[in-house]
Scaffold this active site. Structure first.
Site, PDB file in Angstrom:
ATOM      1  N   TYR A  42       0.828  -1.206   0.000  1.00  0.00           N
ATOM      2  CA  TYR A  42       0.000   0.000   0.000  1.00  0.00           C
ATOM      3  C   TYR A  42       0.867   1.263   0.000  1.00  0.00           C
ATOM      4  O   TYR A  42       0.606   2.213  -0.749  1.00  0.00           O
ATOM      5  CB  TYR A  42      -0.907  -0.039   1.231  1.00  0.00           C
ATOM      6  CG  TYR A  42      -1.936   1.057   1.318  1.00  0.00           C
ATOM      7  CD1 TYR A  42      -3.096   1.018   0.552  1.00  0.00           C
ATOM      8  CD2 TYR A  42      -1.774   2.127   2.202  1.00  0.00           C
ATOM      9  CE1 TYR A  42      -4.059   2.017   0.657  1.00  0.00           C
ATOM     10  CE2 TYR A  42      -2.732   3.124   2.310  1.00  0.00           C
ATOM     11  CZ  TYR A  42      -3.866   3.058   1.541  1.00  0.00           C
ATOM     12  OH  TYR A  42      -4.816   4.048   1.650  1.00  0.00           O
TER      13      TYR A  42
ATOM     14  N   LYS B 105       0.911   4.125  -2.898  1.00  0.00           N
ATOM     15  CA  LYS B 105       0.548   5.513  -2.602  1.00  0.00           C
ATOM     16  C   LYS B 105       1.713   6.463  -2.882  1.00  0.00           C
ATOM     17  O   LYS B 105       1.502   7.611  -3.292  1.00  0.00           O
ATOM     18  CB  LYS B 105       0.087   5.630  -1.152  1.00  0.00           C
ATOM     19  CG  LYS B 105      -1.258   4.953  -0.882  1.00  0.00           C
ATOM     20  CD  LYS B 105      -2.355   5.461  -1.796  1.00  0.00           C
ATOM     21  CE  LYS B 105      -3.727   5.006  -1.385  1.00  0.00           C
ATOM     22  NZ  LYS B 105      -4.791   5.479  -2.307  1.00  0.00           N
TER      23      LYS B 105
END
Length: 250
Positions: free
Chosen positions: A151, A155
């Site tokens: 993640y 991002k």
């Protein structure tokens, strides 16, 4: 933003729903993209009930033909999309030594491939119109977070994607920015509490204590930031990452 057509991905609930409602409140006609068509339809109905115009589309943002078909439907039903909010996201948290390739790929596909496919598909309409806004949802996790190698990487990648598109598309009147939320109360963060085995209220209290303003975020906090980047008045702001996190981040 009266009559401007906007697409919000991941708009069935949480941040996406709040963003869709905020843009509609400013006059945009909103297409809500999500795999959860029931949730997307609820978001669209909330917009229509408030007097706005909305369309719900079942779209997997990581699937190229689905993205192409979804955007074509928006053009036919609402008009050319000039605002795109790449919000669709999922979590597949785990420590590196336990993380599966499937969970790594899922995160990359939804967050990065999805933002790429959506942005590539809508940019031609923005170029033709001589104006556009692309807003990508990053996260404070881009700065690093234990158990989120996938993640955090995705991002952080969205921030590089944002800055590159800003350079490529600026000459056409298109700005590209990113909003990076801190801890915000959503179904997704409630799921985090369940996975780590603590009460959600305890997690909220802990996260609030770590912010300068001593509270956690609400979906509306993020939606307000997105609305700023989507507005005509933000035309001299591009390639920026705004941390909406209750305090300074770097």
């Amino acid at each position: 933003m009266a009559d401007t057509v906007a697409i919000v991905t991941g708009g069935a609930r949480g941040l996406g729903r709040a963003i869709a409602l905020e843009l509609a409140e400013h006059g945009a006609r909103v297409a809500v993209f999500d795999l959860d068509i029931a949730g997307a339809s609820q978001t669209a109905e909330l917009i229509r009930a408030a007097g706005g115009d909305a369309l719900a589309c079942e779209v997997d943002v990581a699937d190229e033909p689905a993205v192409q078909a979804g955007v074509a439907r928006v053009v036919e039903r609402l008009g050319p999309p000039l605002v795109l909010v790449n919000n669709a996201g999922v979590l597949r948290d785990d420590l590196l030594f336990k993380m599966s390739v499937a969970n790594w790929d899922t995160i990359m596909n939804v967050h990065l491939r999805g933002a790429f496919l959506m942005s590539r598909e809508v940019q031609s309409h923005m170029v033709q119109g001589g104006w556009g806004r692309i807003i990508n949802l990053s996260s404070t996790s881009a700065l690093g977070n234990v158990g989120q190698a996938n993640y955090a990487t995705a991002k952080a990648g969205l921030q590089g994607f944002t800055k590159t598109l800003a350079l490529e598309l600026g000459r056409f009147g298109i700005t590209v920015n990113a909003v990076a939320p801190g801890f915000t109360v959503t179904d997704m963060t409630r799921g985090v509490a369940e996975r780590v085995g603590i009460e959600f209220d305890e997690l909220v209290e802990r996260e609030a204590a770590a912010t300068a303003v001593r509270r956690v975020g609400a979906p509306e906090d993020i939606a307000h930031a997105v609305a700023f980047f989507a507005a005509p008045e933000s035309g001299f702001v591009s390639g920026q990452v705004l941390y909406v996190a209750g305090g300074p981040k770097s």
